[in-house]
Design an enzyme around this catalytic site. Structure first.
Site: not given
Length: 148
Positions: A69, A72
């Site tokens: 991600c 993230c």
């Protein structure tokens, strides 16, 4: 808040009673000696996640994330800054949802990054998406009021 809080060690799982006055000093686990609240982000596995989210008496903010991600990974340094800012008032931890999909399902994580704040075994707030450190700190302080 009482004069001591219980904190779960993310390494060995031992519950530790820590005097509130010592939280800012970076207390260590009485069993294994690893840090309990040193202002650094804690990596959780399934066992440590469940023990800490249910048993910690200090606020715990968990970042549910995955290594693939992009947002993230972009937020990781900001999350670390927030952990340092909140040292002694809250613990910040990460759980890799790729490695622990069962926990992501159980906690109803529908998108990542997802921040979930737990206080004394209860979820008290959620924040979706990558955020700067100041917003993370404000989110925690907003839910804790004078306690943060």
């Amino acid at each position: 808040m009482s004069d001591a809080v219980k904190l779960a060690c993310a390494t060995c799982g031992q519950m530790n009673r820590v005097p509130v006055a010592k939280l800012a000093e970076g207390p260590k686990c009485g069993s294994c000696g690893d840090p309990l609240a040193d202002g650094k982000v804690i990596d959780l596995d399934a066992r440590a996640h469940d023990k800490a989210t249910r048993g910690d008496e200090l606020a715990l903010l968990v970042d549910y994330w995955a290594p693939w991600c992009g947002p993230c990974r972009m937020m990781a340094p900001e999350f670390a800054k927030a952990a340092q800012t909140l040292k002694g008032r809250a613990r910040l931890a990460k759980l890799n949802t790729q490695d622990h999909p069962d926990i992501a399902t159980r906690t109803r994580i529908q998108g990542i990054p997802a921040l979930v704040l737990y206080v004394r075994g209860r979820e008290v707030g959620r924040l979706a998406g990558a955020r700067p450190a100041a917003e993370i700190v404000a989110f925690v302080q907003g839910h804790l009021g004078s306690r943060a």
